[in-house]
Motif scaffolding. Structure first.
Motif, PDB file in Angstrom:
ATOM      1  N   ALA A  69       0.849  -1.178   0.000  1.00 60.84           N
ATOM      2  CA  ALA A  69       0.000   0.000   0.000  1.00 60.84           C
ATOM      3  C   ALA A  69       0.886   1.230   0.000  1.00 60.84           C
ATOM      4  O   ALA A  69       1.954   1.248   0.589  1.00 60.84           O
TER       5      ALA A  69
ATOM      6  N   GLN B 243       1.962   4.017   3.852  1.00 63.74           N
ATOM      7  CA  GLN B 243       1.327   3.462   5.047  1.00 63.74           C
ATOM      8  C   GLN B 243       1.404   4.457   6.197  1.00 63.74           C
ATOM      9  O   GLN B 243       2.440   5.062   6.445  1.00 63.74           O
TER      10      GLN B 243
ATOM     11  N   GLU C 265      -7.002   5.652  -1.105  1.00 61.10           N
ATOM     12  CA  GLU C 265      -6.180   4.530  -0.661  1.00 61.10           C
ATOM     13  C   GLU C 265      -5.545   3.992  -1.940  1.00 61.10           C
ATOM     14  O   GLU C 265      -6.240   3.795  -2.934  1.00 61.10           O
TER      15      GLU C 265
END
Lengths: 739, 152
Positions: free
Chosen positions: A452, A455, A472
């Motif tokens: 991701a 973070q 996101e």
């Protein structure tokens, strides 16, 4: 592989047909017999023999000449020796007869006689030795005459000495005929000697000339012979090398070509202009299932059920025009299954340009085509997925340029696809992050793995209209030939953020309201207790001091007041207990449920003793929980089991069973009065009672407290019961860390 | 015997309690127990400390032999008073009995940590209360040997 195939193909096309192949081989054989090696070697040997003959003849002659010369030299030396001896004999003869004249001694005449004999012998030798030389022979008669005159003169002198004495003999000598004849003899002998010496010189020179000639011839002959030998050897060697190469070619072609064509997995065959098969390799046998003999003379397109990518006429036109063709064909095997081949044709034409044979080389690409079709399907599916993805998907290259976006990206950011492609990714990033972004990107490229983005950071996307949205972002790298592509899946989390905020707010609110409620319960019960205690205490004081001293109504009123107060006090105490239960949970630790049960039973000692109850239990586990709360639960449940007893003496059994991986179910079973199923829920509600106050004491707080505690500890509580048949109260608790 | 009786009658008890009802009830309870004590009452912390330190109007008050202390008081809480007394080198030898309606474990523990001599929850019914007061009298004023006001 394709290189090999091309190589083979060119070999095949250069040979074209088996017939031509044979012709090539025959030509090669003819060439072999016409090879230059034969006549060259013969010529070389001819030369060599000629040279040897010349050298032999020349040296033979030289030897003969040389022998002759040697003989003649020896002969000359003999002649010279004899002449010398003759001269010596004549001189000795003269001096010997002269000695006799002087002395008259007969013994002096011995050498006189010997020398006459000797001179005669030498003279004869010279005569015979010079028999081949007329000039010498011509001189010999004069010499013989002079010698015989000399001997006669000597005889006469000797005779005179004997007969007439010394004086007569001496006078004869003095007259001087003797001296003159001796000089003549000497002169002729010298002439003979000179002639012989001259001959000797001539013969020596002649012998030397012959010798050097022979030497020269030998040297020249040997050198020439060697040269010819070398030349012949080199020629033979070169021809042998040529012969080796030719022999390899022979192997490759004659038995070889067919064998090599059989080595390839490709199907190779040759067909004549009528498309009848004239050559069919093992690869073709394997690929199509037809043997060489079966296909011979059959028409390929019929045999293999060929499906062409274009009309056959067009293909044949192209073959005729360019000499070759390449394309994909669908063929059918002997067993009826079909296959796709990559087919290459090459045509051989005769002198007038008419095709005589076509070579066809086919490779099975069925699997490849299937994989390709699969790939295309996958690609389509991937495209479909990409476009259908709920997230905006943006793929950027190593230079951070956008190379692909999906439909959702257009929707989310408000750009059209063409407005984004080939633009820097920064177009989608709020300005305030622009400074950090390249650093983060490099960091990602340093350790490219699916993760991701950012973070622990709040990420935002920038729309075309300048507005932002919380995002996101998942990153995933994919390596390609010229670098790396980063796929970013971007999700608008506005709604989630809002929901999260709402949830946090709601949770805070709930927490606050719970605390308030707890405080309310505590404060209410505690603070109400004080005035109530006053009421109760003074009512009781009144009853104590004045009972029987007022009228009976007063006494009764006082009793009701006292009773009301005590009940109020009990309710407040229970409410306080309830509001406290579960709130002062200590830090969870390992608790032995057996110990907790024992403690509960100790607290119930009096009750158990008075009722005559028998409480048993199975081994109980140890769990991570709160021990004092657990004691309360056991105490309430066992207490209830005894309190709501049946006709028989109470029997209570406590047990536990493992329920799943991390939970235990405890049960407290009694032989009491049981509960109607319709009350199963109600009994756990605060202050709910199933009986009149006169039947059973209590406010109805026990099970409510149990429910609260068990739920606080992460479990639940329920009852299984039938009236008159006893009840089983069960509660589940997590084995570890439920609190 | 006289002197002994006189000695017993001379017991001075300070009750720190803001509720007149409770004061009267305590008084009645001591009466009921037929104990002769001088019960002095302070209704809050300030009054209690003034009494103990003989400040203001308390110049001639006796030093109490026992302090009965409620926790729920206006101004200073019972625990603050407890702390104050136990910090005072002169006053700290006086035994303090916490007499309160609170049953909270936390209150109990804190009181003992602050050197309370015992902690009694007031029973809610009269009979219980009378019994407790009689017990206090029995134990603290008969059984126990208490220190006298002697400077060490």
């Amino acid at each position: 592989m394709s290189v090999v195939q091309n190589g083979l193909f060119s070999l095949c096309t250069s040979l074209r047909t088996e017939g031509q192949l044979r012709r090539t081989l025959k030509n090669f054989d003819k060439e072999k017999t016409k090879s230059p090696t034969g006549w060259k070697i013969q010529l070389a040997f001819g030369f060599a023999i000629l040279i040897l003959l010349i050298v032999g003849a020349s040296s033979n002659r030289s030897m003969v000449v040389s022998n002759e010369s040697a003989l003649r030299v020896r002969h000359t030396h003999q002649v010279l020796g004899n002449l010398q001896n003759l001269l010596l004999a004549m001189e000795t003869f003269e001096s010997s007869y002269r000695g006799f004249v002087l002395t008259g001694n007969e013994s002096d005449l011995k050498s006189y006689r010997a020398n006459i004999l000797s001179s005669e012998q030498h003279e004869a030798a010279v005569r015979s030795l010079t028999v081949d030389n007329p000039a010498q022979q011509g001189r010999l008669p004069a010499l013989e005459t002079l010698i015989s005159q000399k001997i006669q003169f000597g005889e006469m002198v000797v005779d005179l000495r004997r007969t007439k004495g010394f004086e007569a003999a001496a006078d004869a000598i003095r007259i001087g005929q003797g001296k003159r004849s001796m000089d003549d003899i000497d002169r002729i002998i010298h002439e003979l000697q000179e002639e012989e010496r001259r001959l000797l010189t001539l013969r020596d020179a002649d012998a030397n000339r012959h010798l050097s000639q022979t030497k020269m011839i030998l040297i020249l002959g040997t050198t020439l012979g060697l040269l010819i030998a070398f030349a012949a050897a080199w020629s033979v060697h070169r021809d042998n090398s040529r012969r080796g190469v030719a022999e390899e070619a022979l192997l490759e072609s004659e038995q070889g070509a067919a064998v090599i064509l059989d080595l390839t997995h490709d199907a190779i065959f040759v067909r004549n202009p009528k498309n009848e098969i004239v050559f069919w390799n093992k690869g073709a046998e394997a690929l199509y299932g037809w043997s060489k003999n079966e296909v011979s003379g059959r028409t390929t397109h019929d045999l293999l059920n060929t499906v062409f990518p274009a009309p056959l006429a067009e293909i044949e036109a192209e073959v005729f025009r360019t000499g070759c063709w390449e394309g994909e064909l669908t063929h059918q095997r002997r067993d009826g299954t079909s296959l796709i081949v990559l087919s290459r044709w090459a045509v051989q034409k005769d002198g007038s340009g008419n095709p005589v044979a076509t070579l066809e080389s086919n490779r099975d690409i069925t699997q490849h085509k299937t994989a390709e079709a699969h790939l295309i399907r996958m690609e389509a599916r991937y495209r479909g997925l990409l476009e259908a993805a709920p997230d905006a998907i943006v793929i950027v290259n190593q230079s951070a340029e956008i190379v692909l976006v999906n439909a959702q990206t257009e929707k989310l950011f408000g750009y059209r696809r063409d407005e984004l492609l080939n633009k820097a990714i920064e177009i989608l990033i709020p300005r305030r992050f622009l400074n950090e972004h390249p650093g983060h990107r490099n960091e990602f490229l340093g350790h490219p793995q699916v993760r991701a983005m950012g973070q622990g950071m709040d990420l935002f996307g920038l729309r075309k209209d300048g507005s932002e949205f919380p995002a996101e972002i998942m990153l995933s790298p994919s390596g390609i030939a010229d670098g790396i592509l980063i796929t970013a899946a971007i999700r608008d989390i506005t709604a989630r953020k809002r929901a999260e905020e709402h949830l946090v707010k709601a949770a805070d609110e709930l927490k606050r309201s719970n605390i308030e409620l707890q405080q309310f319960g505590y404060v209410a019960s505690h603070d109400l207790q004080e005035p109530l205690r006053m009421v109760a205490s003074y009512t009781q004081l009144l009853a104590k001091r004045y009972k029987g001293r007022l009228d009976s109504d007063a006494d009764e009123f006082i009793d009701y007041a006292v009773d009301g107060c005590s009940r109020m006090q009990r309710l407040l105490q229970d409410l306080l207990a309830y509001s406290r239960s579960g709130t002062d949970v200590t830090a969870p630790r390992e608790v032995s449920c057996e110990t907790a049960l024992k403690e509960a039973l100790a607290n119930l000692r009096v009750t158990i003793a008075e009722s005559g109850a028998v409480v048993t239990h199975d081994p109980l586990p140890a769990i991570v929980s709160d021990d004092s709360q657990l004691v309360l639960v056991f105490q309430n449940l066992v207490g209830n089991a005894i309190k709501y007893r049946g006709a028989e003496a109470p029997r209570v059994h406590v047990s536990a069973t493992k329920n799943g991986r991390n939970a235990w179910t405890f049960s407290v079973r009694d032989n009491g009065m049981g509960i109607d199923a319709r009350y199963f829920e109600r009994i756990f509600v605060l202050f709910q009672r199933l009986h009149g106050r006169n039947e059973f004491k209590g406010t109805g707080i026990g099970l409510a407290i149990c429910k609260k505690i068990v739920e606080r500890l992460g479990g639940r509580i329920w009852v299984e019961s039938q009236p008159q048949k006893g009840s089983t109260f069960c509660f589940s608790l997590p084995e570890s860390g439920g609190v | 015997m006289e002197s002994v009786e006189t000695h017993i009658a001379a017991f001075e008890v300070l009750l720190v309690e803001d509720s007149p009802g409770d004061v009267r009830l305590t008084l009645e309870a001591f009466k009921d127990a037929k104990v002769h004590i001088n019960l002095h009452v302070a209704s809050d912390g300030e009054e209690a400390m003034a009494f103990l330190r003989r400040e203001g109007k308390n110049l001639n008050v006796p030093r109490p032999d026992l302090i009965l202390l409620d926790l729920n008081l206006p101004k200073m809480s019972g625990q603050e008073i407890l702390e104050e007394i136990k910090k005072d080198p002169i006053l700290k030898s006086i035994p303090i009995v916490i007499l309160t309606t609170s049953t909270s474990d936390e209150d109990v523990l804190r009181s003992y940590l602050l050197h309370a001599n015992c902690y009694i929850t007031k029973p809610v019914d009269l009979a219980g209360f009378l019994k407790v007061v009689r017990s206090i009298d029995d134990f603290w004023l008969s059984v126990v040997k208490l220190p006298s006001e002697v400077k060490l």
